[in-house]
Structure formats: structure tokens, C-alpha cells
Design a protein around this motif. Structure first.
Motif, short mmCIF file in Angstrom:
data_model
loop_
_atom_site.label_atom_id
_atom_site.label_comp_id
_atom_site.label_asym_id
_atom_site.label_seq_id
_atom_site.Cartn_x
_atom_site.Cartn_y
_atom_site.Cartn_z
N ASP A 47 -13.44 -64.37 -12.13
CA ASP A 47 -14.58 -64.72 -11.92
C ASP A 47 -14.49 -66.61 -11.81
OD1 ASP A 47 -16.13 -62.46 -12.12
OD2 ASP A 47 -16.53 -62.50 -14.08
N GLU A 48 -13.35 -66.90 -12.46
CA GLU A 48 -13.62 -68.34 -12.48
C GLU A 48 -12.49 -68.97 -10.95
OE1 GLU A 48 -15.10 -70.11 -14.43
OE2 GLU A 48 -15.50 -68.43 -15.84
N VAL A 49 -11.82 -68.33 -10.54
CA VAL A 49 -11.06 -68.68 -9.18
C VAL A 49 -11.74 -68.31 -8.05
CG1 VAL A 49 -8.91 -68.85 -10.51
CG2 VAL A 49 -9.39 -66.74 -9.47
N ASP A 50 -11.24 -68.77 -6.96
CA ASP A 50 -11.97 -68.58 -5.57
C ASP A 50 -11.27 -67.15 -5.13
OD1 ASP A 50 -13.69 -70.62 -4.48
OD2 ASP A 50 -11.90 -71.65 -5.44
N ASN A 51 -9.94 -67.12 -5.55
CA ASN A 51 -9.16 -65.85 -5.31
C ASN A 51 -8.02 -65.75 -6.31
OD1 ASN A 51 -7.20 -63.95 -3.88
ND2 ASN A 51 -8.93 -63.95 -2.21
N LEU A 52 -7.69 -64.39 -6.65
CA LEU A 52 -6.79 -64.27 -7.78
C LEU A 52 -5.80 -63.52 -6.94
CD1 LEU A 52 -5.54 -64.39 -10.56
CD2 LEU A 52 -6.93 -62.41 -11.28
N LEU A 53 -4.72 -64.05 -6.67
CA LEU A 53 -3.40 -63.41 -6.18
C LEU A 53 -2.57 -62.78 -7.61
CD1 LEU A 53 -2.84 -66.73 -4.48
CD2 LEU A 53 -2.95 -64.64 -3.14
N VAL A 54 -2.30 -61.38 -7.11
CA VAL A 54 -1.71 -60.95 -8.35
C VAL A 54 -0.24 -60.26 -8.08
CG1 VAL A 54 -1.95 -58.84 -10.10
CG2 VAL A 54 -4.01 -60.19 -9.07
N PHE A 55 0.47 -60.41 -9.19
CA PHE A 55 1.87 -59.98 -9.09
C PHE A 55 2.11 -58.96 -10.35
CE2 PHE A 55 6.44 -59.43 -9.75
CZ PHE A 55 6.85 -59.33 -8.58
N ASP A 56 2.54 -57.58 -10.02
CA ASP A 56 2.61 -56.81 -11.14
C ASP A 56 4.02 -56.66 -11.55
OD1 ASP A 56 2.31 -54.77 -13.03
OD2 ASP A 56 1.73 -53.32 -11.47
N ASN A 57 4.47 -57.27 -12.80
CA ASN A 57 5.83 -57.20 -13.34
C ASN A 57 6.14 -55.46 -13.37
OD1 ASN A 57 6.68 -59.67 -13.37
ND2 ASN A 57 6.06 -59.88 -15.71
N ASP A 58 5.29 -54.65 -13.66
CA ASP A 58 5.81 -53.26 -13.67
C ASP A 58 6.10 -52.76 -12.75
OD1 ASP A 58 5.56 -51.46 -15.96
OD2 ASP A 58 4.23 -50.48 -14.60
N ALA A 59 5.44 -53.17 -11.49
CA ALA A 59 5.92 -52.36 -10.18
C ALA A 59 7.40 -52.89 -9.57
CB ALA A 59 5.05 -52.77 -9.12
N TRP A 60 7.87 -53.80 -10.28
CA TRP A 60 8.84 -54.65 -9.79
C TRP A 60 10.21 -54.58 -10.66
CZ3 TRP A 60 9.38 -56.68 -5.04
CH2 TRP A 60 8.37 -56.79 -4.15
N ARG A 61 9.97 -54.09 -11.90
CA ARG A 61 11.04 -54.12 -12.79
C ARG A 61 12.26 -53.02 -12.34
NH1 ARG A 61 9.21 -50.49 -17.97
NH2 ARG A 61 7.94 -49.22 -16.76
N SER A 62 13.30 -53.19 -12.80
CA SER A 62 14.68 -52.31 -12.40
C SER A 62 14.92 -51.73 -13.65
CB SER A 62 15.70 -52.75 -11.75
OG SER A 62 15.25 -53.51 -10.54
N ALA A 63 15.47 -50.44 -13.61
CA ALA A 63 16.01 -49.89 -14.82
C ALA A 63 17.27 -50.53 -15.36
CB ALA A 63 16.34 -48.48 -14.77
N GLY A 64 17.54 -50.57 -16.58
CA GLY A 64 18.86 -51.08 -17.13
C GLY A 64 18.99 -52.60 -16.72
N GLU A 65 18.04 -53.13 -16.32
CA GLU A 65 18.16 -54.89 -16.25
C GLU A 65 17.68 -55.46 -17.66
OE1 GLU A 65 17.22 -57.13 -12.13
OE2 GLU A 65 15.55 -56.26 -13.11
N SER A 66 18.58 -56.37 -17.75
CA SER A 66 18.02 -57.04 -19.30
C SER A 66 16.58 -58.04 -18.86
CB SER A 66 19.14 -58.32 -19.56
OG SER A 66 19.08 -59.53 -18.89
N VAL A 67 15.93 -58.46 -19.82
CA VAL A 67 14.63 -58.92 -19.78
C VAL A 67 14.89 -60.25 -18.88
CG1 VAL A 67 12.92 -60.03 -20.71
CG2 VAL A 67 13.52 -57.84 -21.53
N GLY A 68 15.95 -61.08 -19.33
CA GLY A 68 16.26 -62.40 -18.81
C GLY A 68 16.54 -62.30 -17.28
N SER A 69 17.65 -61.55 -17.00
CA SER A 69 18.04 -61.57 -15.55
C SER A 69 16.91 -60.85 -14.72
CB SER A 69 19.30 -60.76 -15.51
OG SER A 69 19.29 -59.52 -16.04
N GLY A 70 16.21 -59.82 -15.27
CA GLY A 70 15.10 -59.34 -14.80
C GLY A 70 14.16 -60.39 -14.00
#
Ligand code: GDP
Length: 386
Positions: free
Chosen positions: A159-182
Motif C-alpha cells: 500500500d505504500e509503494v507504487d509497485n512491489l516487485l517480489v522475489f520468493d527465496n522459497d522458489a529459488w532455493r536448492s537442496a543441499g546448498e548452505s544458507v550462505g552460498s545459497g
């Protein structure tokens, strides 16, 4: 399009840092200014590219540089209290030279999640330039509090921005990857997609004789309101100047049909493949198709066909299209910006889990209060000291 980037919180700062690295490596620079805001000193120190004077520590009197934890209400409070500190950095930005502000924040934490909406409201009140948000949704495995924070921040920020561009970490994580390198890999993916889009609007008319270069006003019009997501697909092409074959083959001249078919299929792949925020593309209200790559592989017909396909797919009459010529590149790509999307199962799920987490938190708190009262209760047989 020229942007003033403001990275709020740890994720926001790291992603803006990555945008700066990307921006310095391309010809069509789109970053006019970059600022990081955080309540944690160590997060600000960990940045590589954002200038020292643009790293703003807030909430010092409340949290002494230690951050707000995952308390986004506190994040909002300290931002409100120290908004003048942030404005001090924005005062150094040549705002007349920017096309928009972009506030980047992880929505599941505390500082960025709570602070980004406060800053967006402040900027909207003062400036006429559009204020966009780039919100990062947490992974579903991060736990209830992150989901609850993200759902509340999303509801507020949209409601505060003109447009909210969104990126979902959940859709882009890979199994077996550490949080940092992920995160390093994910941040790269974020910056590649959004960076290509913003840089596309910076191609000067003199840069290249492009058939129809994307203009920043087309990006701004597409981002008029609502929530947006981006798709991207690319493929390697044989350069016309490369290899022995080219001297014998006539099809290296410019095969219009191949280029057209390739672009149409890339637009389809970008739209129906993995989006930054997965959703039903058909629900988009507006769209923008950008063809990228070496000019000899781009043609007006390809973008036009791709644009028409997206029009049919979305039923929207507001689908724009254009080129982003990148001389010397050996790949051709399509960026598809879908804006005003409404059929987003991930947001419905986020809200549902957040409501449950909120109910659980409330009942745990009520029980804890009751248990504590029982613990100290002596049925009036003991007197307190005072
Ligand atoms: P804050 O500093 O209190 O604003 O919180 P953080 O930015 O550390 O974390 C908020 C959320 O952002 C986390 O729950 C993660 O989902 C996400 N996050 C943290 N760091 C990164 C990062 O480097 N990249 C991405 N894509 N997400 C991150």
C-alpha cells in the motif's frame, strides 16, 4: 532507468551491494545512488561496494547497533524515529536525475521488514518520483515468525509503494546448498533479472541502431501499480563473425524466421518458467517484453510475436515490448515483466501460515501469562516487600 537504490536490513544491503557490482560491469549504468540502512553495525560493515558515507545506522539509542532481531514492529519504530538520518543520505542524491526510488528488503526479518514500509511512505510524501519496493519473501523452512513478519510487511508495503516487485527465496532455493552460498547464488539471480530490466531502460538512442529500444517510461507505465514478477530465458547463439562455418553459410547473414521463432519461444519460456514470484501469468494486468542480445540476432518481428503471444495469454491490452541490444553477446534472451498479478498461490499460503502463526503466538503468550501468575501466586499468604 536511473534509480536511487536503498537497501534496508541485511538482505536489502547485500542485494544492493550486488546491484552495484553488476552495474559497474555494464555499459548502461542504471544506479544513480546506493544507500544501505540497518540497525546492526556488523551488517553495514560487511558490505563491499556501498560508499561508507551512505551506510546509515539507525536505532542506536534503542538497540545500540545490535539489530532489532526479528522484531519488525521495532524495526518500524526505529525507522520512524531516525527517518532524518536516512533523509540526510537521500539529500545527497541528485533526485532530479533519477527516474525512481527502489527500496530493497528481506520481508521476513526485522529491520527491512518493518523499516521499508515506513521509508516508502516518507519518500512518497516528499518526492514525486515513483517509489518501488523489491521485497524478498522468506523460505517456508525459516519458521512461523519469518512468515508472519513477511505477511504483515507485504500487506503494509504494497500500500505504500507504487509497485512491489517480489522475489520468493522459497522458489529459488536448492537442496543441499548452505544458507550462505545459497544466498550468494540467489542474489546473483535477483540482480541479473532486475538489473537487465532496469539497464534496458538506459540504452541511449545513440548507443545502437536498435529497431525499438525500450524506454524507461515504458517500464514506469508497466509498473503503474500492484505486485510484479519477472521471468527470464536465454539461449546461446552462434555469432555471425565466429568460426569457419560462417564464411560458407548464407544463413549467418540474418535469418529472420529463425530469430522470430527463437524470440517467441524465449518469451513463452520466460513467462511459463520459473518467475521471481511464481504465479498464474494469465492474471497479469500489464506486461513488458524485452528482447536482449547481440543486435544482429534481434528483430522487430520477434519481439512483436512474443508481445502478441503474451497479450493472448493474459488477455491484457497493455503489453509493451522492445529491445535491449547488447553488442558482442553470444546469447539472446527475453525478460518478461508481469505487473498487477493477482493469482499468486504463494501469497495466499504465506498469509494462511501467518494467520496460524499469529494465533499460536497469541495463545502461547496468554498461557505463559497464566502460568506465570500461577507461579508467583501464594494465595495471599506472602507479602511483597513494597
Ligand atoms: P533484517 O536485517 O532484520 O532486515 O533481516 P534480514 O535481511 O537478515 O533477513 C530477512 C530475510 O531475508 C530472511 O528471513 C531471509 O529470508 C532473507 N535473506 C537474508 N539474507 C539474504 C540474502 O543475502 N539474500 C536473499 N535473497 N535473502 C536473504
Amino acid at each position: 532507468m536511473k534509480l536511487a537504490l536503498i537497501g534496508f536490513g541485511q538482505a536489502g544491503g547485500k542485494i544492493v551491494d550486488e546491484f552495484l557490482a553488476y552495474d559497474s560491469a555494464i555499459d548502461n549504468s542504471f544506479v544513480e545512488a546506493a544507500i544501505a540502512v540497518n540497525s546492526a553495525t556488523t551488517d553495514l560493515q560487511g558490505l563491499d561496494y556501498i560508499p561508507q558515507e551512505n551506510r546509515i545506522l539507525i536505532g542506536q539509542t534503542r538497540v545500540k547497533g545490535h539489530g532489532v532481531g526479528a522484531d519488525n514492529e521495532l524495526g518500524a519504530e526505529v525507522t520512524e524515529a531516525d527517518i532524518d538520518e536516512i533523509q540526510g543520505a537521500i539529500d545527497r542524491v541528485p533526485v532530479h536525475e533519477i527516474d525512481a526510488f527502489l527500496i530493497v528488503a528481506g520481508m521476513g526479518g526485522g529491520t527491512g521488514s518493518g523499516g521499508a514500509p515506513v521509508l516508502a511512505r516518507h519518500l512518497k510524501r516528499i518526492y514525486t518520483e515513483p517509489v518501488y519496493g523489491l521485497g524478498i519473501l522468506p523460505g517456508t523452512d525459516e519458521g512461523g515468525i519469518y512468515t508472519l513478519n513477511a505477511a504483515r510487511s507485504f500487506k503494509t508495503l504494497v500500500d505504500e509503494v507504487d509497485n512491489l516487485l517480489v522475489f520468493d527465496n522459497d522458489a529459488w532455493r536448492s537442496a543441499g546448498e548452505s544458507v550462505g552460498s545459497g544466498y550468494d547464488r540467489i542474489n546473483h539471480e535477483i540482480v541479473e533479472r532486475f538489473g537487465l530490466l532496469f539497464a534496458a531502460g538506459e540504452v541511449g538512442q545513440n548507443d545502437h541502431v536498435a529497431e525499438s529500444v525500450v524506454d524507461s517510461s515504458e517500464i514506469i507505465n508497466t509498473l503503474e501499480s500492484g505486485v510484479s514478477t519477472i521471468g527470464y530465458a536465454s539461449e546461446t547463439v552462434e555469432s555471425a563473425n565466429d568460426g569457419l562455418l560462417s564464411s560458407f553459410r548464407s544463413d549467418t547473414e540474418f535469418d529472420e524466421g529463425t530469430a522470430t521463432n527463437r524470440m517467441t519461444s524465449l518469451v513463452r519460456k520466460a513467462t511459463l518458467g520459473r518467475l521471481t514470484l511464481p504465479c498464474d501469468a494469465a492474471s497479469a494486468d500489464r506486461g513488458l517484453v524485452v528482447a536482449t542480445g547481440s543486435p544482429e540476432h534481434l528483430n522487430r518481428k520477434g519481439v512483436e510475436r512474443g508481445r502478441q503471444w503474451l497479450e493472448d495469454e493474459t488477455g491484457s491490452m497493455e503489453i509493451r515490448g522492445g529491445d535491449y541490444p547488447l553488442p558482442g553477446r553470444d546469447d539472446v534472451g527475453a525478460i518478461v515483466l508481469l505487473s498487477g498479478v493477482t493469482a499468486v498461490p504463494r501469497i495466499d499460503q504465506l498469509q494462511q501460515v501467518a494467520i496460524e502463526a499469529q494465533e499460536t503466538t497469541e495463545s502461547v503468550r496468554a498461557n505463559a501469562q497464566e502460568d506465570f501468575a500461577t507461579l508467583v501466586d501464594t494465595s495471599g499468604e506472602l507479602d511483597a516487600l513494597f
